[in-house]
Scaffold this active site. Structure first.
Site, PDB file in Angstrom:
ATOM      1  N   SER A 126       0.710  -0.965  -0.168  1.00 22.67           N
ATOM      2  CA  SER A 126       0.004  -0.095  -0.025  1.00 22.67           C
ATOM      3  C   SER A 126       0.829   1.254   0.079  1.00 22.67           C
ATOM      4  CB  SER A 126      -1.091  -0.031   1.084  1.00 22.67           C
ATOM      5  OG  SER A 126      -2.101   0.931   1.148  1.00 22.67           O
ATOM      6  N   TYR A 127       0.723   2.192   0.962  1.00 22.47           N
ATOM      7  CA  TYR A 127       1.628   3.333   1.212  1.00 22.47           C
ATOM      8  C   TYR A 127       3.030   2.906   1.054  1.00 22.47           C
ATOM      9  CZ  TYR A 127       4.451   6.952   3.482  1.00 22.47           C
ATOM     10  OH  TYR A 127       5.507   7.840   3.680  1.00 22.47           O
TER      11      TYR A 127
END
Length: 220
Positions: free
Chosen positions: A62-63
């Site tokens: 994700s991030y």
């Protein structure tokens, strides 16, 4: 055997990799899974860069893909492979908000609802992300808007190391990142799981990380 550096996504910590790390260790690999502490992307890049050894495999969820891309750009000689698991795949000068513009409004609204309101973003949209386990939800923590606002710094002189992209499900919100990865010549695969597949489909995700060609799409 390889040394893996695993970078978590928003609201999580190094603990989110526990099930993946256990499988990697069983295979004889060594693992570092730090909990990011800085308020923004630039600080996170510095934190992970301190953990680099010779020829590591960087993995971001994700991030965490923002961090992996930045560290790989800055230290290409120390990164054997960069792996993006349902993650952002930025180019220099791009922020997470640039890649997913709808997040800018959602994060800003969440920050205004925080007590006190400001730049701290509490976890939100957890059901949609698959964060449904009570023991997991209790460990999530707020993040700073700077993590998604700050753009990826310019790269070093060397090219970005080889990479692979693994989507979690056919309808992943990171599908556009997979298309970008293919344009860059990366191996791309899909694992039949939700965004929190690190926890709910650890065996399949680990296979996608460690196999020579990633993991073929599983049953739907």
């Amino acid at each position: 055997m390889s040394h893996y550096v695993l970078v978590h996504g928003s609201w999580c910590g190094g603990w989110v990799w526990d099930r993946i790390a256990a499988r990697l260790s069983e295979q004889g690999h060594t693992v570092a899974a730090p909990t990011l502490t800085g308020p923004g992307l630039v600080q996170h890049l510095d934190e992970v860069a301190l953990l680099l050894e010779d020829q590591v495999v960087l993995v971001g969820h994700s991030y965490g893909g923002m961090v992996v891309a930045g560290v790989a750009d800055a230290h290409p000689e120390q990164v054997r492979e960069a792996i993006y698991l349902d993650a952002f795949l930025p180019s220099p000068g791009e922020s997470a908000f640039d890649l997913m513009p709808m997040l800018r409004r959602l994060f800003a609204e969440a920050a205004r609802s925080h007590d006190p309101p400001g730049r701290t973003v509490p976890p939100f949209g957890l059901d949609a992300l698959g964060f449904t386990h009570a023991d997991v939800v209790s460990r999530l923590r707020p993040i700073d808007l700077a993590s998604h606002e700050e753009p990826l710094p310019p790269p070093s002189a060397g090219p970005r190391p080889p990479g692979r992209c693994v989507l979690f499900g056919e309808h992943s919100p990171f599908s556009a990142m997979s298309a970008r990865a293919r344009e860059q010549g990366m191996v791309c695969r899909t694992v039949a799981t939700g965004h929190f597949g690190l926890w709910t489909a650890a065996a399949e995700v680990c296979a996608a990380m460690t196999g020579p060609e990633g993991c073929r799409p599983g049953p739907r």
